[in-house]
Design a protein around this motif. Structure first.
Motif, PDB file in Angstrom:
ATOM      1  N   ASP A   3       0.848  -1.188   0.000  1.00  0.00           N
ATOM      2  CA  ASP A   3       0.000   0.000   0.000  1.00  0.00           C
ATOM      3  C   ASP A   3       0.885   1.239   0.000  1.00  0.00           C
ATOM      4  O   ASP A   3       1.651   1.471   0.938  1.00  0.00           O
ATOM      5  CB  ASP A   3      -0.900  -0.029   1.240  1.00  0.00           C
ATOM      6  CG  ASP A   3      -1.834   1.163   1.329  1.00  0.00           C
ATOM      7  OD1 ASP A   3      -1.860   1.987   0.397  1.00  0.00           O
ATOM      8  OD2 ASP A   3      -2.538   1.258   2.338  1.00  0.00           O
ATOM      9  N   ASN A   5       0.081   4.210   0.490  1.00  0.00           N
ATOM     10  CA  ASN A   5      -0.311   5.165   1.519  1.00  0.00           C
ATOM     11  C   ASN A   5       0.075   4.712   2.918  1.00  0.00           C
ATOM     12  O   ASN A   5      -0.098   5.455   3.873  1.00  0.00           O
ATOM     13  CB  ASN A   5      -1.814   5.432   1.470  1.00  0.00           C
ATOM     14  CG  ASN A   5      -2.215   6.228   0.252  1.00  0.00           C
ATOM     15  OD1 ASN A   5      -1.385   6.815  -0.420  1.00  0.00           O
ATOM     16  ND2 ASN A   5      -3.493   6.229  -0.055  1.00  0.00           N
ATOM     17  N   ALA A   6       0.565   3.475   3.041  1.00  0.00           N
ATOM     18  CA  ALA A   6       0.982   2.972   4.352  1.00  0.00           C
ATOM     19  C   ALA A   6       2.097   3.853   4.889  1.00  0.00           C
ATOM     20  O   ALA A   6       2.903   4.394   4.129  1.00  0.00           O
ATOM     21  CB  ALA A   6       1.440   1.527   4.245  1.00  0.00           C
ATOM     22  N   LEU A   7       2.157   3.980   6.187  1.00  0.00           N
ATOM     23  CA  LEU A   7       3.157   4.847   6.811  1.00  0.00           C
ATOM     24  C   LEU A   7       4.571   4.384   6.484  1.00  0.00           C
ATOM     25  O   LEU A   7       4.942   3.247   6.731  1.00  0.00           O
ATOM     26  CB  LEU A   7       2.953   4.856   8.331  1.00  0.00           C
ATOM     27  CG  LEU A   7       3.920   5.725   9.128  1.00  0.00           C
ATOM     28  CD1 LEU A   7       3.795   7.187   8.735  1.00  0.00           C
ATOM     29  CD2 LEU A   7       3.647   5.560  10.609  1.00  0.00           C
ATOM     30  N   ASP A   8       5.346   5.289   5.929  1.00  0.00           N
ATOM     31  CA  ASP A   8       6.744   5.040   5.586  1.00  0.00           C
ATOM     32  C   ASP A   8       7.590   5.370   6.813  1.00  0.00           C
ATOM     33  O   ASP A   8       7.562   6.496   7.309  1.00  0.00           O
ATOM     34  CB  ASP A   8       7.123   5.943   4.410  1.00  0.00           C
ATOM     35  CG  ASP A   8       8.557   5.797   3.953  1.00  0.00           C
ATOM     36  OD1 ASP A   8       9.462   5.743   4.809  1.00  0.00           O
ATOM     37  OD2 ASP A   8       8.776   5.772   2.735  1.00  0.00           O
ATOM     38  N   LEU A  62       3.358  13.174   5.010  1.00  0.00           N
ATOM     39  CA  LEU A  62       2.439  12.429   5.868  1.00  0.00           C
ATOM     40  C   LEU A  62       1.139  13.195   6.069  1.00  0.00           C
ATOM     41  O   LEU A  62       1.088  14.409   5.856  1.00  0.00           O
ATOM     42  CB  LEU A  62       3.087  12.171   7.234  1.00  0.00           C
ATOM     43  CG  LEU A  62       4.390  11.381   7.225  1.00  0.00           C
ATOM     44  CD1 LEU A  62       5.034  11.405   8.603  1.00  0.00           C
ATOM     45  CD2 LEU A  62       4.156   9.955   6.756  1.00  0.00           C
ATOM     46  N   LEU A  65      -4.726  10.347   9.909  1.00  0.00           N
ATOM     47  CA  LEU A  65      -5.948   9.627   9.562  1.00  0.00           C
ATOM     48  C   LEU A  65      -7.126  10.347  10.225  1.00  0.00           C
ATOM     49  O   LEU A  65      -7.119  10.547  11.446  1.00  0.00           O
ATOM     50  CB  LEU A  65      -5.869   8.182  10.041  1.00  0.00           C
ATOM     51  CG  LEU A  65      -4.816   7.330   9.335  1.00  0.00           C
ATOM     52  CD1 LEU A  65      -4.598   6.023  10.067  1.00  0.00           C
ATOM     53  CD2 LEU A  65      -5.230   7.078   7.899  1.00  0.00           C
ATOM     54  N   THR A 137       0.978   3.795  12.796  1.00  0.00           N
ATOM     55  CA  THR A 137       0.191   3.504  11.594  1.00  0.00           C
ATOM     56  C   THR A 137      -1.308   3.656  11.841  1.00  0.00           C
ATOM     57  O   THR A 137      -2.078   3.744  10.891  1.00  0.00           O
ATOM     58  CB  THR A 137       0.480   2.082  11.080  1.00  0.00           C
ATOM     59  OG1 THR A 137       0.214   1.151  12.128  1.00  0.00           O
ATOM     60  CG2 THR A 137       1.918   1.949  10.612  1.00  0.00           C
ATOM     61  N   ARG A 141      -0.442   8.305   7.897  1.00  0.00           N
ATOM     62  CA  ARG A 141      -0.196   7.574   6.656  1.00  0.00           C
ATOM     63  C   ARG A 141       0.540   8.504   5.697  1.00  0.00           C
ATOM     64  O   ARG A 141       0.599   9.722   5.915  1.00  0.00           O
ATOM     65  CB  ARG A 141      -1.492   7.069   6.040  1.00  0.00           C
ATOM     66  CG  ARG A 141      -2.386   8.186   5.531  1.00  0.00           C
ATOM     67  CD  ARG A 141      -3.644   7.655   4.894  1.00  0.00           C
ATOM     68  NE  ARG A 141      -4.543   8.767   4.589  1.00  0.00           N
ATOM     69  CZ  ARG A 141      -5.846   8.684   4.561  1.00  0.00           C
ATOM     70  NH1 ARG A 141      -6.448   7.542   4.819  1.00  0.00           N
ATOM     71  NH2 ARG A 141      -6.578   9.744   4.274  1.00  0.00           N
ATOM     72  N   ASN A 142       1.063   7.951   4.628  1.00  0.00           N
ATOM     73  CA  ASN A 142       1.713   8.752   3.604  1.00  0.00           C
ATOM     74  C   ASN A 142       0.666   9.580   2.866  1.00  0.00           C
ATOM     75  O   ASN A 142      -0.449   9.105   2.636  1.00  0.00           O
ATOM     76  CB  ASN A 142       2.420   7.868   2.582  1.00  0.00           C
ATOM     77  CG  ASN A 142       3.613   7.152   3.166  1.00  0.00           C
ATOM     78  OD1 ASN A 142       4.075   7.465   4.253  1.00  0.00           O
ATOM     79  ND2 ASN A 142       4.127   6.181   2.444  1.00  0.00           N
TER      80      ASN A 142
END
Length: 195
Positions: A3, A5-8, A62, A65, A137, A141-142
């Protein structure tokens, strides 16, 4: 496929190296930012501390959410209403005091400093929430790489929860608010970190 958009973790680590207060001071001093923030605060009731928080996240690629923000947003607004806005009201009232004396001028300056400390405390609490290592997370998110311009993104991040305030505005005020977000976006984009 992962994903996007998942947190990097790299972006999160960079965020933890940049205090929100430092970002706020730098960003607020950029051309047009102070006036844009005051327009949004005075004409739409936007919490400038929240606005700065979203900008800080944005330059690190970032975003918060929305569902995880609700409790924090209410606590931060309560602080703004109960502390910062009270101090701001006192300071503004003293500005229009008939024939201000040296003492009133000194009092106004002290209240201004207290207002700044209240805003700094509020930013510190926003930062603590973002920097919390327990399940980041679930909070962050990204920002999608193909996201619209920064001003529009910021408007959606900050105003959507209070969209009713925009609906009640006349066209002139609405244009002023959109211009303010545009100015902020133009000043955020150059600060955005390379991905």
């Amino acid at each position: 496929m992962p994903d996007s958009n998942a947190l990097d973790s790299t972006r999160f680590a960079a965020l933890q190296q940049t205090p929100l207060w430092d970002f706020a001071l730098t960003f607020y001093s950029r051309p047009g930012v102070e006036q844009a923030c005051l327009t949004l605060q005075d004409d739409a009731g936007v919490d400038v501390c929240e606005l700065l928080f979203h900008g800080w996240l944005y330059v690190h690629g970032l975003e918060a959410l929305p569902e995880s923000l609700e409790a924090l947003r209410q606590a931060r607004r309560d602080w703004q209403t109960g502390v910062t806005e009270v101090l701001r009201g006192l300071r503004r009232d003293l500005k229009h005091h008939d024939a201000p004396s040296e003492t009133v001028t000194a009092l106004r300056e002290r209240i201004k400093q207290a207002e700044l400390l209240a805003e700094r405390e509020n930013l510190q609490r926003w930062q603590t929430w973002a920097w919390d290592n327990e399940q980041p997370t679930a909070r962050l998110r990204n920002v999608p790489v193909s996201s619209q311009d920064a001003g529009r993104w910021l408007q959606e991040s900050v105003l959507l929860p209070q969209d009713a305030k925009m609906e009640g505005c006349g066209s002139k005020t609405r244009q002023a608010l959109q211009h303010a977000f545009s100015v902020l976006g133009q000043q955020l984009d150059p600060l955005r970190r390379a991905r």
